[in-house]
Design a protein around this motif. Structure first.
Motif, PDB file in Angstrom:
ATOM      1  N   ASN A 186       0.804  -1.229   0.000  1.00  0.00           N
ATOM      2  CA  ASN A 186       0.000   0.000   0.000  1.00  0.00           C
ATOM      3  C   ASN A 186       0.838   1.282   0.000  1.00  0.00           C
ATOM      4  O   ASN A 186       0.447   2.284   0.579  1.00  0.00           O
ATOM      5  N   LEU A 187       1.996   1.248  -0.635  1.00  0.00           N
ATOM      6  CA  LEU A 187       2.791   2.469  -0.757  1.00  0.00           C
ATOM      7  C   LEU A 187       2.142   3.429  -1.754  1.00  0.00           C
ATOM      8  O   LEU A 187       1.652   3.008  -2.805  1.00  0.00           O
ATOM      9  N   ALA A 188       2.171   4.696  -1.416  1.00  0.00           N
ATOM     10  CA  ALA A 188       1.713   5.734  -2.343  1.00  0.00           C
ATOM     11  C   ALA A 188       2.915   6.172  -3.183  1.00  0.00           C
ATOM     12  O   ALA A 188       3.841   6.785  -2.659  1.00  0.00           O
ATOM     13  N   ILE A 189       2.886   5.805  -4.453  1.00  0.00           N
ATOM     14  CA  ILE A 189       3.973   6.137  -5.371  1.00  0.00           C
ATOM     15  C   ILE A 189       3.429   7.122  -6.407  1.00  0.00           C
ATOM     16  O   ILE A 189       2.422   6.853  -7.044  1.00  0.00           O
ATOM     17  N   PRO A 190       4.035   8.306  -6.530  1.00  0.00           N
ATOM     18  CA  PRO A 190       5.351   8.705  -5.996  1.00  0.00           C
ATOM     19  C   PRO A 190       5.318   9.363  -4.633  1.00  0.00           C
ATOM     20  O   PRO A 190       6.385   9.584  -4.041  1.00  0.00           O
ATOM     21  N   GLY A 191       4.145   9.741  -4.107  1.00  0.00           N
ATOM     22  CA  GLY A 191       4.037  10.601  -2.939  1.00  0.00           C
ATOM     23  C   GLY A 191       4.928  10.248  -1.768  1.00  0.00           C
ATOM     24  O   GLY A 191       5.779  11.042  -1.352  1.00  0.00           O
TER      25      GLY A 191
END
Length: 278
Positions: A186-191
């Motif tokens: 659940n990483l926010a990429i690019p944020g």
């Protein structure tokens, strides 16, 4: 949010060797180097969905402590609401062949536990608990020691966010000096990736459908544009989600890759800790 792969995997048959204490308000599994060995730093594990009591996570803490001469903390960041270990077996039945008559039962049980876990461990609840613990460690026993953190699956997102160095304890030192994460979810990429300013190491399998290869390449490009931040990304061929924490102990290749990910983490902390002077 997590996905079904975050609740699959295998249980380690070994026995943990550490102890349990209440540390800064949280029940915590503690692993330390051999008696008489100086502690080179503190490593705090933010675990996968199965939490601080899961045998695999405790054995991982033991390995870090013995291999790196670290004091390792594995706290109950989930406040007793980790995913039940039986979900791994249920996920295996749901995704495997056969068991047609029992699959509806396992589906209902797994869905209920899945939703319960996500609700009780949403970020707005767990993030303050995690940052409070890290602050307390830095302000007390970690005031003059390097502090690293290792996050897996569910915990991976949290440690990536700790790498942004946005929160300062009362002594104005960073919460963490180095970060390692294996198969984060659940990483926010690019944020969230763009905000990383502390040394960070990533281990991920090329068969991971939670953080796929496109996402990994995006991360590598973002970090390549941060020459002042020490970063590394290692891709493990044939490995899927969870390989660093829930490898099949009966599969030689899975055990080898899990061991290599352990070595990656220990070597990373050793390297980064030598640069820290307080």
């Amino acid at each position: 949010m997590s996905c079904p792969q975050c609740f699959s995997g295998h249980k380690n048959p070994d026995t943990p060797k550490g102890r349990v204490e209440k540390i800064h308000g949280l029940s915590t599994y503690i692993a330390e180097p051999a008696e008489g060995t100086p502690v080179k730093g503190i490593v705090i594990i933010v675990p996968d969905a199965f939490g601080w009591e899961f045998v695999n996570n405790r054995i991982l803490a033991d390995h870090y402590a013995s291999a790196g001469d670290f004091r390792v903390y594995l706290p109950d960041f989930m406040n007793g609401c980790a995913a039940p270990v039986w979900m791994m077996e249920s996920m295996g039945i749901l995704t495997g062949p056969g068991h047609m008559l029992s699959k509806p039962y396992h589906l209902v049980c797994t869905a209920y536990s899945f939703i319960t876990f996500l609700t009780l461990n949403r970020g707005s609840v767990t993030w303050p608990r995690i940052t409070s613990f890290f602050k307390a460690v830095r302000e007390n026993e970690g005031a003059s020691l390097p502090i690293g953190t290792a996050g897996f699956c569910w915990g991976g997102k949290h440690v990536v966010n700790l790498a942004d160095d946005a929160i300062k304890p009362s002594n104005s030192r960073p919460l963490v000096d180095a970060v390692f994460t294996a198969h984060p979810s659940n990483l926010a990429i690019p944020g969230e990736i763009e905000k990383v300013v502390k040394p960070i190491s990533l281990a991920v399998g090329d068969k991971d459908f939670v953080l796929n290869l496109k996402g990994v390449e995006d991360i590598k490009k973002i970090w390549a544009g941060k020459p002042d931040v020490d970063t590394e990304v290692k891709i493990y061929e044939g490995a899927g989600h969870g390989f660093g924490a829930r490898a099949d102990p009966n599969t030689k290749e899975a055990v080898r890759q899990a061991g290599e990910a352990e070595t990656q983490a220990v070597d990373w902390f050793k390297k980064q800790f030598t640069k820290v002077v307080y």
